[in-house]
Design a protein around this motif. Structure first.
Motif, PDB file in Angstrom:
ATOM      1  N   ILE A 386      76.952  53.438  88.882  1.00 20.85           N
ATOM      2  CA  ILE A 386      78.356  53.003  88.907  1.00 20.85           C
ATOM      3  C   ILE A 386      78.505  51.664  88.197  1.00 20.85           C
ATOM      4  O   ILE A 386      79.480  51.417  87.480  1.00 20.85           O
ATOM      5  CB  ILE A 386      78.858  52.905  90.367  1.00 20.85           C
ATOM      6  CG1 ILE A 386      78.966  54.298  90.987  1.00 20.85           C
ATOM      7  CG2 ILE A 386      80.200  52.182  90.447  1.00 20.85           C
ATOM      8  CD1 ILE A 386      79.159  54.298  92.487  1.00 20.85           C
ATOM      9  N   TYR A 387      77.504  50.820  88.362  1.00 16.86           N
ATOM     10  CA  TYR A 387      77.552  49.471  87.777  1.00 16.86           C
ATOM     11  C   TYR A 387      77.213  49.475  86.286  1.00 16.86           C
ATOM     12  O   TYR A 387      77.735  48.665  85.523  1.00 16.86           O
ATOM     13  CB  TYR A 387      76.568  48.567  88.532  1.00 16.86           C
ATOM     14  CG  TYR A 387      76.650  47.107  88.145  1.00 16.86           C
ATOM     15  CD1 TYR A 387      77.743  46.326  88.507  1.00 16.86           C
ATOM     16  CD2 TYR A 387      75.614  46.499  87.423  1.00 16.86           C
ATOM     17  CE1 TYR A 387      77.821  44.986  88.160  1.00 16.86           C
ATOM     18  CE2 TYR A 387      75.687  45.161  87.073  1.00 16.86           C
ATOM     19  CZ  TYR A 387      76.791  44.406  87.437  1.00 16.86           C
ATOM     20  OH  TYR A 387      76.867  43.085  87.088  1.00 16.86           O
ATOM     21  N   ASP A 389      76.887  52.531  84.090  1.00 13.52           N
ATOM     22  CA  ASP A 389      77.348  53.634  83.230  1.00 13.52           C
ATOM     23  C   ASP A 389      78.876  53.745  83.309  1.00 13.52           C
ATOM     24  O   ASP A 389      79.423  54.542  84.065  1.00 13.52           O
ATOM     25  CB  ASP A 389      76.690  54.944  83.672  1.00 13.52           C
ATOM     26  CG  ASP A 389      76.999  56.102  82.718  1.00 13.52           C
ATOM     27  OD1 ASP A 389      77.806  55.907  81.789  1.00 13.52           O
ATOM     28  OD2 ASP A 389      76.439  57.199  82.917  1.00 13.52           O
ATOM     29  N   HIS A 390      79.559  52.958  82.490  1.00 15.30           N
ATOM     30  CA  HIS A 390      81.026  52.929  82.543  1.00 15.30           C
ATOM     31  C   HIS A 390      81.642  54.254  82.078  1.00 15.30           C
ATOM     32  O   HIS A 390      82.712  54.648  82.543  1.00 15.30           O
ATOM     33  CB  HIS A 390      81.550  51.764  81.701  1.00 15.30           C
ATOM     34  CG  HIS A 390      81.032  50.441  82.148  1.00 15.30           C
ATOM     35  ND1 HIS A 390      81.385  49.884  83.354  1.00 15.30           N
ATOM     36  CD2 HIS A 390      80.160  49.568  81.576  1.00 15.30           C
ATOM     37  CE1 HIS A 390      80.771  48.717  83.505  1.00 15.30           C
ATOM     38  NE2 HIS A 390      80.012  48.513  82.444  1.00 15.30           N
ATOM     39  N   LYS A 393      81.507  56.534  85.125  1.00 14.34           N
ATOM     40  CA  LYS A 393      81.779  55.832  86.379  1.00 14.34           C
ATOM     41  C   LYS A 393      82.607  56.679  87.343  1.00 14.34           C
ATOM     42  O   LYS A 393      82.309  56.761  88.548  1.00 14.34           O
ATOM     43  CB  LYS A 393      82.506  54.510  86.072  1.00 14.34           C
ATOM     44  CG  LYS A 393      82.845  53.681  87.291  1.00 14.34           C
ATOM     45  CD  LYS A 393      83.530  52.384  86.859  1.00 14.34           C
ATOM     46  CE  LYS A 393      84.019  51.579  88.048  1.00 14.34           C
ATOM     47  NZ  LYS A 393      84.697  50.330  87.623  1.00 14.34           N
ATOM     48  N   GLU A 394      83.645  57.344  86.834  1.00 18.04           N
ATOM     49  CA  GLU A 394      84.543  58.123  87.695  1.00 18.04           C
ATOM     50  C   GLU A 394      83.782  59.256  88.377  1.00 18.04           C
ATOM     51  O   GLU A 394      83.967  59.514  89.574  1.00 18.04           O
ATOM     52  CB  GLU A 394      85.704  58.673  86.854  1.00 18.04           C
ATOM     53  CG  GLU A 394      86.952  58.982  87.638  1.00 18.04           C
ATOM     54  CD  GLU A 394      87.669  57.736  88.154  1.00 18.04           C
ATOM     55  OE1 GLU A 394      88.501  57.901  89.036  1.00 18.04           O
ATOM     56  OE2 GLU A 394      87.374  56.616  87.683  1.00 18.04           O
ATOM     57  N   LEU A 397      81.532  57.902  91.069  1.00 15.04           N
ATOM     58  CA  LEU A 397      82.303  57.511  92.249  1.00 15.04           C
ATOM     59  C   LEU A 397      82.683  58.733  93.086  1.00 15.04           C
ATOM     60  O   LEU A 397      82.911  58.616  94.296  1.00 15.04           O
ATOM     61  CB  LEU A 397      83.568  56.741  91.833  1.00 15.04           C
ATOM     62  CG  LEU A 397      83.319  55.299  91.367  1.00 15.04           C
ATOM     63  CD1 LEU A 397      84.575  54.712  90.736  1.00 15.04           C
ATOM     64  CD2 LEU A 397      82.848  54.418  92.528  1.00 15.04           C
ATOM     65  N   SER A 473      82.579  45.414  91.377  1.00 15.20           N
ATOM     66  CA  SER A 473      82.783  45.846  89.982  1.00 15.20           C
ATOM     67  C   SER A 473      83.604  47.135  89.889  1.00 15.20           C
ATOM     68  O   SER A 473      84.076  47.493  88.818  1.00 15.20           O
ATOM     69  CB  SER A 473      81.426  46.059  89.291  1.00 15.20           C
ATOM     70  OG  SER A 473      80.802  47.257  89.739  1.00 15.20           O
ATOM     71  N   ILE A 474      83.751  47.852  90.997  1.00 16.78           N
ATOM     72  CA  ILE A 474      84.500  49.117  90.969  1.00 16.78           C
ATOM     73  C   ILE A 474      85.979  48.859  90.714  1.00 16.78           C
ATOM     74  O   ILE A 474      86.626  49.562  89.944  1.00 16.78           O
ATOM     75  CB  ILE A 474      84.308  49.899  92.292  1.00 16.78           C
ATOM     76  CG1 ILE A 474      82.838  50.299  92.454  1.00 16.78           C
ATOM     77  CG2 ILE A 474      85.206  51.142  92.312  1.00 16.78           C
ATOM     78  CD1 ILE A 474      82.510  50.899  93.810  1.00 16.78           C
ATOM     79  N   TYR A 477      89.784  52.905  92.503  1.00 17.23           N
ATOM     80  CA  TYR A 477      89.403  54.313  92.396  1.00 17.23           C
ATOM     81  C   TYR A 477      90.650  55.147  92.677  1.00 17.23           C
ATOM     82  O   TYR A 477      91.242  55.052  93.756  1.00 17.23           O
ATOM     83  CB  TYR A 477      88.289  54.644  93.398  1.00 17.23           C
ATOM     84  CG  TYR A 477      87.899  56.106  93.394  1.00 17.23           C
ATOM     85  CD1 TYR A 477      87.257  56.663  92.291  1.00 17.23           C
ATOM     86  CD2 TYR A 477      88.179  56.923  94.485  1.00 17.23           C
ATOM     87  CE1 TYR A 477      86.907  58.000  92.266  1.00 17.23           C
ATOM     88  CE2 TYR A 477      87.824  58.271  94.476  1.00 17.23           C
ATOM     89  CZ  TYR A 477      87.187  58.803  93.365  1.00 17.23           C
ATOM     90  OH  TYR A 477      86.838  60.132  93.338  1.00 17.23           O
TER      91      TYR A 477
END
Length: 624
Positions: A386-387, A389-390, A393-394, A397, A473-474, A477
């Motif tokens: 999550i931190y 791999d942008h 990321k979704e 999550l 950093s999230i 969501y």
């Protein structure tokens, strides 16, 4: 004779091989064939990329010779071979502290422990489960001198120069009396089929048997030498999925990655078009033991047009997917691709990106039991993703799970939002969370009191080391903002005006407590977040160092201590009595106890434990 002493750790390992791991001895052959396969892979690559070897007439193969009369077994390959330095490095020492890690992982279950052998690069030593003595004769490709390594598996070994015509390695095993079952060619065939059927090079077995020859009175039993191929010798990943059964995938996984457990799932994909490549990935049921070590062994092998290139490149997949085992076989990469080229190659970057999406999609499709197992083993690594791999990321999550103040077990963010939407009162689109080291302390934190009273769910994040970095950093969501409850006012506070009135009313007491505590706290103020506890401490999130703490941790430096704010509950009887007291000594002792007990409730330690204990004793004495 050149005698050498084994590493101390290898002495321990050899003892284990001969005493503790005795019940699953057949795996020694699996390990020797696996090593031979690696040697053939390496020479195959050399032959295709080094002009010196391109003209060599070479047929890769592995030979197993069973000799009943001699009581020996020999495994031979014509791969890259080893010189004296290689023999010492590969057989006399163990890189990356492999033995120590191996020993640390032992369970006491001999069968399980024997399957750990291959995972730590110590597979060769399994031969001493069956060997009275072992000779390894090897000649490195391109060199003139061959070398012989000899050992009986005790404290030392010898290495001496010998004569050998071809490059490659012979492992000659003089079998122990109680290991003569491995002289039966049917037994050897069974082991090869069980563990090594999908090794892509042919494995030939050579043995002597008795056959009846002649007819009638002339018939007699004679000894006949036989040679036959005993494996399929097909690269499994190149076969169409329609031709493969579930057991084929499982056996291949077990052969290459030495895992006795079936994988959770596998992903076999063939891409055609602009890029042509085949991938076969496995998700292990149990996380590899070195997964959180800096020197972890990568799990993905890279091939180009079926030619093995490397299994040492750590970024064929993103680092957070380092638990994945598998193969990438590209039709478009050059055979002489260097490590530097690998890191910058656009073709590989595209394969990597597509592979990640396939792997994450497969994780989401796991049934409930397998998904729970996956989360149990890999949730921390998903948080890491999550931190880092942008792009995905979704999806990450959607996969990640957290503990909750409201439900048993673990919950997804989507389920949190579903429950929040059922909330009867008005509420903001906020996902509340609390971070710490200890789940029990977090669940009993005074900071949760107001949220429980308001029937608001809070995520309990007890992987502090990673949660403190990842969660802030999230951001959001699905348009829901993630909020650390230690950094905001409690939900019972309706507006700032109400809090300002309360602060003014209790200003006298908060100023007195601040004067007593001095620099031990940045501020003392009243709060409505507490319903049962008299006080709590929260970090000052506005402090410039708050956002820098994770950087200090990443650099291995001590984190700066954040200033604390002491909040007191004006509805608590203790606070009301303190506001009325004129006993300055009592107020002083109580102020310190309020601070230190609030620290303890958050898993922090009092700055002076002895003074805290004395103050509690003094207050108890006065109360009695």
């Amino acid at each position: 004779m050149a005698k050498h002493q084994y590493q101390t750790e290898i002495g321990q390992l050899l003892h284990l091989m001969t005493h503790s791991l005795y019940s699953n001895r057949e795996i020694f052959l699996r390990e020797l064939i696996s090593n031979a396969n690696d040697a053939l892979d390496k020479f195959n690559y050399l032959r295709l990329t080094d002009e010196k070897f391109k003209e060599e007439d070479w047929e890769p193969k592995i030979n197993i010779k069973v000799d009943k009369e001699d009581g020996s077994l020999a495994v031979t390959d014509n791969g890259i071979g080893m010189n004296e330095e290689d023999l010492i490095e590969n057989l006399g020492t163990i890189a990356k502290s492999g033995t120590k890690a191996f020993i640390e992982q032992l369970t006491g279950d001999a069968k399980k422990d024997s399957n750990l052998i291959g995972q730590f690069g110590v597979g060769f030593y399994s031969v001493f489960m069956v060997a009275e003595k072992v000779d390894v004769i090897s000649k490195k490709a391109g060199e003139d001198t061959a070398w012989k390594f000899s050992s009986d598996g005790t404290g030392e070994y010898e290495i001496n120069p010998v004569i050998k015509d071809e490059h490659g390695t012979v492992v000659y095993i003089k079998l122990k009396e109680d290991a003569k079952e491995f002289l039966d060619h049917w037994r050897v065939r069974e082991i090869v089929k069980k563990y090594s059927d999908h090794i892509p090079y042919p494995i030939f077995m050579h043995y002597e048997t008795e056959e009846m020859q002649g007819e009638g009175d002339e018939a007699k039993m004679v000894k006949v030498k036989k040679s036959e191929q005993v494996n399929e010798a097909k690269a499994l990943w190149t076969l169409p999925k329609s031709e493969l059964k579930e057991e084929d995938y499982i056996e291949f996984y077990s052969t290459l990655w030495h895992d006795s457990e079936e994988p959770l799932t596998w992903i076999h994909n063939k891409a055609e078009g602009t890029l042509e490549y085949t991938t076969l990935f496995y998700i292990p049921r149990t996380a590899p033991a070195d997964i959180f070590r800096a020197d972890f062994q990568p799990g993905v092998k890279l091939y180009v047009k079926r030619v093995f290139i490397t299994d040492q490149e750590k970024e064929l997949l993103p680092l957070y997917l380092r638990f994945v085992r598998g193969i990438i076989d590209s039709e478009d990469l050059p055979l002489n691709v260097s490590r530097e080229m690998l890191q910058e190659n656009r073709i590989l970057a595209n394969i990597k990106q597509a592979s990640v999406k396939k792997i994450l999609a497969a994780i989401k499709k796991l049934d409930e039991e397998k998904f729970d197992r996956f989360i149990d083993q890999y949730n921390k690594l998903i948080k890491e993703g999550i931190y880092t791999d942008h792009l995905n990321k979704e999806t990450l999550l959607e996969i990640v799970r957290y503990k909750s103040s409201k439900v048993e077990g673990l919950t997804s963010l989507d389920d949190y939002i579903l429950r929040a939407n059922e909330y009867e009162g008005e509420r903001k689109k906020e996902i509340y969370y609390l971070i710490g080291d200890d789940e029990k302390i977090l669940r009993n934190s005074p900071l949760l009191e107001a949220y429980k009273k308001a029937d608001l769910e809070v995520l309990i994040m007890d992987d502090k080391e990673i949660d403190e970095i990842v969660t802030p950093s999230i951001g959001e969501y699905r348009e829901w903002k993630l909020v650390d409850i230690s950094t905001v006012e409690a939900p019972a506070v309706e507006n700032k005006e109400e809090l300002e009135k309360l602060a003014e009313a209790w200003k006298g007491l908060t100023e007195k407590i601040k004067k007593i505590l001095g620099d031990a706290v940045k501020e003392v103020k009243v709060t409505t977040r507490l319903t049962e506890s008299p006080s709590c401490v929260v970090p000052d999130s506005s402090d410039p160092m708050a956002s820098m703490r994770h950087l200090f941790r990443q650099m291995g430096q001590e984190e700066p201590e954040l200033p604390l704010i002491l909040e007191i509950n004006p509805e608590h009887p203790l606070i009301r009595k303190l506001a009325e007291t004129e006993d300055e000594k009592l107020l002083e002792e109580s102020a310190w106890v309020l601070l230190d007990s609030a620290k303890l409730a958050e898993g922090l330690e009092p700055s002076d434990k002895a003074a805290f204990a004395k103050r509690v004793a003094d207050l108890l004495q006065k109360a009695l």
